[in-house]
Design an enzyme around this catalytic site. Structure first.
Site, short mmCIF file in Angstrom:
data_model
loop_
_atom_site.label_atom_id
_atom_site.label_comp_id
_atom_site.label_asym_id
_atom_site.label_seq_id
_atom_site.Cartn_x
_atom_site.Cartn_y
_atom_site.Cartn_z
N GLY A 131 0.82 -1.11 0.18
CA GLY A 131 0.03 -0.12 -0.12
C GLY A 131 0.70 1.28 -0.06
O GLY A 131 1.87 1.43 -0.69
N TYR A 187 -11.63 3.82 14.03
CA TYR A 187 -10.61 4.42 13.28
C TYR A 187 -10.24 5.84 13.47
O TYR A 187 -9.14 6.23 13.79
CB TYR A 187 -10.73 3.98 11.83
#
Length: 664
Positions: A392, A532
């Site tokens: 990523g 998150y």
């Protein structure tokens, strides 16, 4: 006609010599230091001289700080009776120069010039002084005034005044004094050789242009009058007046007859730079009402002093510049105007050539142009640690830093992914140093940090990229408290464990930069990402506190509020498959910018807009986010549906396209 020029290698002097050489049969002798012979080819090229005509510009070796300019007895003998005009331009024109050097050059140098002129029996001495010789005179200073000068305590004003006094009192030849105003670049080309006068404020104007749209009205600083003249006007006027009769023992002001207030000058250059227009001005004279004792007490406070010094340094402003914002003097130039009448020589309007000055500064003189802003110049040869660097964003950033010559260290939980990343790097012609590490495990964090210290002696750049994201509504998380715990464990505690393990080494070396990859969701308060966003918000808050604590120890922090990026992290959310997102390489570019410029925060305009909305109109922001919350369904993974199917309404699809990078 034979001329002698000091300061012929300077900004005004080079142009004056070229102007004089334009006269038929002119020969220019110019003072040059021994050891500066390498300047001659460029000077002659600038003056338009070829090998055949080079003899028209004759270097005379000497030193301004020596008696009779340090010119040899043989050269004095050869020049005696040959020089029709002497032009004295050599001087220190720097407000920030120390007093000793200004006295040596401006005063004693002028005295040595007068001695030289007497020794060679020169016909006429032309002394280029400055309007600074008037000091901070309150009112209109005429060309026939000298002793009336006031407030000449500053070394620059004092030495300009005293050097003119040397000419007036000690020169036995016919003499003429010229007082140019603040000299800027050429009105036709914009060419300038240094940052001085109004140029000091160009960086401030540039920053305003970068931050604010040009249509936004802004507040400017009003002050005293500032007189600006372009160098081409000064040179042409000086050449024309110096060849006239009846100018002995007189002074001429080479100034702009219009003159502008400080606020007007700032506004003219703001327009030239396409920066916001200054509509409201605060008069700097108001600062004069603050008692000196209060000012002194404020500057005695360390935070105030540090902030002032940091701002002045960042904008490239000299210490004394604010002293002259309220410049009180205006200059009468009727004698110069009369001498120039009919010649076609006049000072152009600043509004007509300001854009040329700005354009030349931005292309050639902007201090940022001379700073290595490349990634290689920033991280080349430095140790860069990227957590979560096996895939990523982290992997894209690792490749970018390795290509720039950094020693790249990556870590991750999956040894196979680490091996694949290293193989990919090797295929591209460089290498990663990879360590298996579980950042969510505090014990493993400690082991990893010790390994870094042992093998690399610490790191120069730390990219806290490893993270976990969970997209699930709170009402679907009542029995999943572990979602909050494991997200906080990696995104906050693990990040802190690594950072705090490496900070002591950074402090010891007094350098280091930490980049924390946060989320746009912290700015927009994205629904369905409570676990998150909360973990990233905690990291943001800690970073703000740490930035304040380590600001004076060479350690800097950048928070990157990253928008949605197409990585394996978002793969479980099927609705993201057709959402416009950033590529990992684009995210890596943001991380690179964080390391090069070291800003406090990097965020997209959309993210900042969301933050502003939550600050100014929180209820409206909540309604908008609640609408998107109801518009976008939970992912199949969050609902336990393994089919991966999901559908969006036309309104939701339109919203996705409008708000690229927002977590829905």
């Amino acid at each position: 006609m034979h001329y002698f020029v000091t300061g012929a290698t300077g900004f005004i002097g080079r142009r004056l010599v070229r102007q004089l050489l334009g006269r038929k049969g002119a020969v220019v002798h110019f003072l040059l230091r021994k050891g500066s012979e390498d300047k001659l080819p460029d000077l002659r090229a600038f003056w338009g001289l070829d090998a055949k005509s080079a003899a028209r510009a004759v270097p005379v070796y000497g030193d301004l700080t020596a008696k009779k300019l340090g010119v040899s007895a043989e050269d004095l003998r050869q020049l005696k009776g040959q020089i029709d005009h002497v032009y004295h331009l050599a001087a220190v024109y720097d407000l920030s120069a120390d007093e000793e050097s200004q006295v040596a050059v401006n005063i004693e140098g002028t005295r040595h010039l007068v001695e030289f002129a007497r020794a060679v029996d020169a016909g006429h001495v032309h002394h280029v002084s400055s309007i600074a010789a008037a000091g901070l005179y309150e009112g209109v200073f005429r060309e026939d005034m000298f002793d009336e000068a006031e407030n000449i305590d500053h070394p620059y004003f004092m030495t300009k005044h005293e050097s003119e006094k040397v000419v007036r009192q000690e020169c036995k030849q016919a003499w003429t004094v010229y007082r140019p105003a603040m000299v800027v670049g050429d009105s036709q080309t914009g060419e300038m050789d240094k940052i001085d006068g109004p140029y000091y404020f160009f960086k401030l104007i540039q920053r305003m242009r970068q931050i604010l749209p040009p249509w936004m009205p802004t507040v400017g600083l009003e002050g005293g009058r500032i007189n600006i003249v372009p160098v081409d006007f000064v040179v042409r006027a000086l050449d024309h007046i110096s060849h006239q009769a009846d100018i002995a023992q007189r002074c001429f002001h080479l100034v702009d007859p219009v003159g502008y207030r400080v606020g007007d000058v700032l506004d003219i250059f703001s327009r030239a730079a396409h920066a916001p227009k200054m509509n409201l001005f605060i008069n700097a004279a108001l600062l004069g009402f603050i008692p000196k004792g209060v000012k002194k007490s404020l500057m005695a406070l360390a935070p105030v002093r540090r902030i002032r010094n940091a701002v002045m340094k960042d904008l490239g402003l000299p210490e004394d510049i604010l002293t002259f914002v309220n410049y009180p003097t205006r200059f009468d130039n009727r004698d110069a105007s009369a001498a120039l009448k009919g010649s076609g020589i006049e000072c152009p309007n600043l509004k007509d050539y300001a854009w040329r000055l700005w354009d030349y500064w931005e292309r050639h003189l902007d201090p940022d142009l001379h700073i290595d802003r490349s990634l290689r110049g920033t991280v080349g040869g430095k140790v860069v640690l990227i957590t979560g660097g096996s895939s990523g964003i982290g992997l894209a950033a690792a490749h970018k830093f390795a290509e720039a010559g950094a020693t790249v260290v990556i870590c991750g939980r999956d040894q196979d992914k680490l091996d694949a990343a290293c193989a990919e790097a090797q295929a591209r012609g460089y290498a990663f140093t990879a360590y298996p590490a579980d950042i969510a495990d505090m014990t493993d964090c400690d082991r990893f940090v010790q390994l870094l210290l042992q093998n690399h002696g610490g790191v120069d750049f730390l990219i806290n990229n490893a993270g976990r994201s969970i997209r699930r509504a709170i009402e679907g998380s009542y029995d999943r408290f572990h979602d909050f715990e494991r997200t906080m464990q990696l995104n906050y505690f693990g990040c802190l464990r690594v950072t705090m393990g490496l900070l002591p080494g950074m402090v010891e070396r007094r350098r280091g930069h930490v980049v924390n990859i946060s989320s746009i969701g912290v700015l927009t308060n994205a629904p369905r990402f409570s676990a998150y966003v909360a973990s990233k918000a905690a990291l943001d808050a800690w970073t703000c506190c740490a930035s304040s604590e380590f600001a004076d120890q060479g350690i800097t922090f950048t928070t990157v509020n990253m928008p949605l990026v197409r990585t394996p992290m978002i793969a479980p959310t099927a609705i993201y498959k057709n959402v416009p997102t950033l590529a990992p390489e684009e995210a890596a570019d943001m991380i690179a910018q964080a390391c090069i410029f070291k800003p406090v925060r990097i965020a997209t305009r959309l993210g900042i807009t969301g933050q502003v909305m939550h600050a100014l109109v929180p209820r409206v922001a909540q309604i908008v986010m609640n609408t998107t919350f109801r518009m976008f369904p939970d992912s199949s993974a969050a609902k336990g549906d393994k089919s991966g199917k999901s559908s969006l309404s036309p309104e939701a699809i339109a919203m996705q396209q409008m708000m690229r990078g927002i977590h829905f």
